[in-house]
Design a protein around this motif. Structure first.
Motif, PDB file in Angstrom:
ATOM      1  N   THR A  16       0.815  -1.208   0.000  1.00 17.34           N
ATOM      2  CA  THR A  16       0.000   0.000   0.000  1.00 17.34           C
ATOM      3  C   THR A  16       0.851   1.262   0.000  1.00 17.34           C
ATOM      4  O   THR A  16       2.014   1.249   0.394  1.00 17.34           O
ATOM      5  CB  THR A  16      -0.913   0.045   1.241  1.00 17.34           C
ATOM      6  OG1 THR A  16      -0.105   0.157   2.408  1.00 17.34           O
ATOM      7  CG2 THR A  16      -1.790  -1.179   1.317  1.00 17.34           C
ATOM      8  N   GLN A  17       0.234   2.367  -0.401  1.00 15.11           N
ATOM      9  CA  GLN A  17       0.884   3.675  -0.357  1.00 15.11           C
ATOM     10  C   GLN A  17       0.761   4.319   1.022  1.00 15.11           C
ATOM     11  O   GLN A  17       1.583   5.143   1.393  1.00 15.11           O
ATOM     12  CB  GLN A  17       0.262   4.608  -1.395  1.00 15.11           C
ATOM     13  CG  GLN A  17       0.491   4.170  -2.813  1.00 15.11           C
ATOM     14  CD  GLN A  17      -0.289   5.009  -3.815  1.00 15.11           C
ATOM     15  OE1 GLN A  17      -0.960   5.972  -3.480  1.00 15.11           O
ATOM     16  NE2 GLN A  17      -0.215   4.618  -5.078  1.00 15.11           N
ATOM     17  N   TRP A  18      -0.277   3.962   1.780  1.00 16.26           N
ATOM     18  CA  TRP A  18      -0.510   4.547   3.098  1.00 16.26           C
ATOM     19  C   TRP A  18       0.540   4.082   4.100  1.00 16.26           C
ATOM     20  O   TRP A  18       1.047   2.977   4.010  1.00 16.26           O
ATOM     21  CB  TRP A  18      -1.891   4.159   3.621  1.00 16.26           C
ATOM     22  CG  TRP A  18      -2.985   4.958   3.003  1.00 16.26           C
ATOM     23  CD1 TRP A  18      -3.730   4.606   1.909  1.00 16.26           C
ATOM     24  CD2 TRP A  18      -3.444   6.241   3.409  1.00 16.26           C
ATOM     25  NE1 TRP A  18      -4.632   5.588   1.619  1.00 16.26           N
ATOM     26  CE2 TRP A  18      -4.478   6.619   2.533  1.00 16.26           C
ATOM     27  CE3 TRP A  18      -3.089   7.105   4.430  1.00 16.26           C
ATOM     28  CZ2 TRP A  18      -5.165   7.814   2.644  1.00 16.26           C
ATOM     29  CZ3 TRP A  18      -3.767   8.303   4.548  1.00 16.26           C
ATOM     30  CH2 TRP A  18      -4.784   8.651   3.665  1.00 16.26           C
ATOM     31  N   ASN A  19       0.822   4.928   5.092  1.00 14.66           N
ATOM     32  CA  ASN A  19       1.766   4.612   6.173  1.00 14.66           C
ATOM     33  C   ASN A  19       3.116   4.174   5.611  1.00 14.66           C
ATOM     34  O   ASN A  19       3.654   3.121   5.959  1.00 14.66           O
ATOM     35  CB  ASN A  19       1.183   3.557   7.116  1.00 14.66           C
ATOM     36  CG  ASN A  19      -0.084   4.036   7.784  1.00 14.66           C
ATOM     37  OD1 ASN A  19      -0.096   5.108   8.385  1.00 14.66           O
ATOM     38  ND2 ASN A  19      -1.150   3.266   7.672  1.00 14.66           N
ATOM     39  N   PRO A  47      -3.313   1.797  -3.763  1.00 17.62           N
ATOM     40  CA  PRO A  47      -3.555   2.950  -2.882  1.00 17.62           C
ATOM     41  C   PRO A  47      -3.621   2.602  -1.395  1.00 17.62           C
ATOM     42  O   PRO A  47      -2.962   3.232  -0.576  1.00 17.62           O
ATOM     43  CB  PRO A  47      -4.885   3.516  -3.378  1.00 17.62           C
ATOM     44  CG  PRO A  47      -4.977   3.075  -4.799  1.00 17.62           C
ATOM     45  CD  PRO A  47      -4.313   1.725  -4.834  1.00 17.62           C
ATOM     46  N   GLY A  48      -4.431   1.601  -1.028  1.00 16.46           N
ATOM     47  CA  GLY A  48      -4.614   1.299   0.383  1.00 16.46           C
ATOM     48  C   GLY A  48      -4.888  -0.164   0.616  1.00 16.46           C
ATOM     49  O   GLY A  48      -4.923  -0.978  -0.316  1.00 16.46           O
ATOM     50  N   ALA A  49      -5.112  -0.526   1.880  1.00 14.69           N
ATOM     51  CA  ALA A  49      -5.308  -1.929   2.256  1.00 14.69           C
ATOM     52  C   ALA A  49      -6.570  -2.526   1.636  1.00 14.69           C
ATOM     53  O   ALA A  49      -6.595  -3.714   1.315  1.00 14.69           O
ATOM     54  CB  ALA A  49      -5.341  -2.058   3.771  1.00 14.69           C
ATOM     55  N   GLY A  72       0.837  -3.924   4.219  1.00 16.48           N
ATOM     56  CA  GLY A  72       0.162  -2.678   4.552  1.00 16.48           C
ATOM     57  C   GLY A  72       0.094  -2.487   6.058  1.00 16.48           C
ATOM     58  O   GLY A  72       0.513  -3.353   6.828  1.00 16.48           O
ATOM     59  N   VAL A  74      -2.833  -0.827   8.814  1.00 13.15           N
ATOM     60  CA  VAL A  74      -4.082  -0.147   9.124  1.00 13.15           C
ATOM     61  C   VAL A  74      -4.031   0.205  10.602  1.00 13.15           C
ATOM     62  O   VAL A  74      -3.950  -0.686  11.455  1.00 13.15           O
ATOM     63  CB  VAL A  74      -5.304  -1.038   8.812  1.00 13.15           C
ATOM     64  CG1 VAL A  74      -6.602  -0.281   9.079  1.00 13.15           C
ATOM     65  CG2 VAL A  74      -5.256  -1.538   7.372  1.00 13.15           C
ATOM     66  N   VAL A  85     -12.015  -1.428   6.754  1.00 17.24           N
ATOM     67  CA  VAL A  85     -10.853  -1.666   5.891  1.00 17.24           C
ATOM     68  C   VAL A  85     -10.154  -2.965   6.263  1.00 17.24           C
ATOM     69  O   VAL A  85      -9.849  -3.793   5.393  1.00 17.24           O
ATOM     70  CB  VAL A  85      -9.880  -0.473   5.946  1.00 17.24           C
ATOM     71  CG1 VAL A  85      -8.568  -0.808   5.242  1.00 17.24           C
ATOM     72  CG2 VAL A  85     -10.519   0.751   5.315  1.00 17.24           C
ATOM     73  N   CYS A  89     -10.170  -6.200   3.812  1.00 17.45           N
ATOM     74  CA  CYS A  89      -8.874  -6.647   3.299  1.00 17.45           C
ATOM     75  C   CYS A  89      -8.665  -8.124   3.602  1.00 17.45           C
ATOM     76  O   CYS A  89      -8.337  -8.911   2.713  1.00 17.45           O
ATOM     77  CB  CYS A  89      -7.760  -5.796   3.903  1.00 17.45           C
ATOM     78  SG  CYS A  89      -6.104  -6.333   3.433  1.00 17.45           S
TER      79      CYS A  89
END
Length: 149
Positions: A16-19, A47-49, A72, A74, A85, A89
């Motif tokens: 993922t791109q987050w965190n 983009p995300g989880a 990822g 979360v 999420v 996931c």
């Protein structure tokens, strides 16, 4: 970590791109496990989880991987977004691996705070869920190969 001989296998890393700081440490762990096993890797970013199951499925459908690890983090916030999420996931990843027959290591942290995430993404020699999930995915790919033989 067990000694694995995964020469000839390709492991996909979908992250993922987050965190980014935490995810970067998890990716490093995944790459360590892949290198130690003798496998090769390919990678993608989503983009995300919540998007990880689709990313894994797309990579599997390419026919270029024997296993995948999803990476990822979360981190719980003030709303129910965390539950939606993380549950979506996890269920999505399970559905993809069962539908495709390609193992997916679950390297997605679901934690209360950044401190917990850092403790589960330590550098070499420490507790790193990315590394552990990659080892699990490789072990399952080797198991699947034994059953096909």
């Amino acid at each position: 970590m067990p000694d694995l001989d995964a020469a000839g296998l390709t492991v996909g890393i979908v992250a993922t791109q987050w965190n980014e700081a935490i995810v970067g440490r998890l990716i490093e762990g995944a790459q360590r496990a892949i290198a130690a096993s003798g496998a090769t890797s390919v990678s993608d970013v989503v983009p995300g989880a919540f998007e990880l199951p689709f990313g894994a499925q797309s990579l599997i459908r390419s026919g270029s991987v024997d296993a995948v690890v999803v990476i990822g983090a979360v981190i719980r916030g003030e709303t129910t977004h965390y539950e939606l999420v993380s549950e979506g996931c996890a269920q999505g990843v399970m559905q993809v691996q069962l539908a495709t027959g390609v193992p997916i290591g679950m390297g997605v942290l679901t934690v209360e705070n950044e401190e917990q995430a850092m403790a589960r993404s330590e550098p070499a020699g420490g507790h790193n869920v990315g590394e552990e999930a990659t080892v699990a995915a490789i072990e399952m790919a080797l198991l699947a190969a034994r059953h096909r033989a």
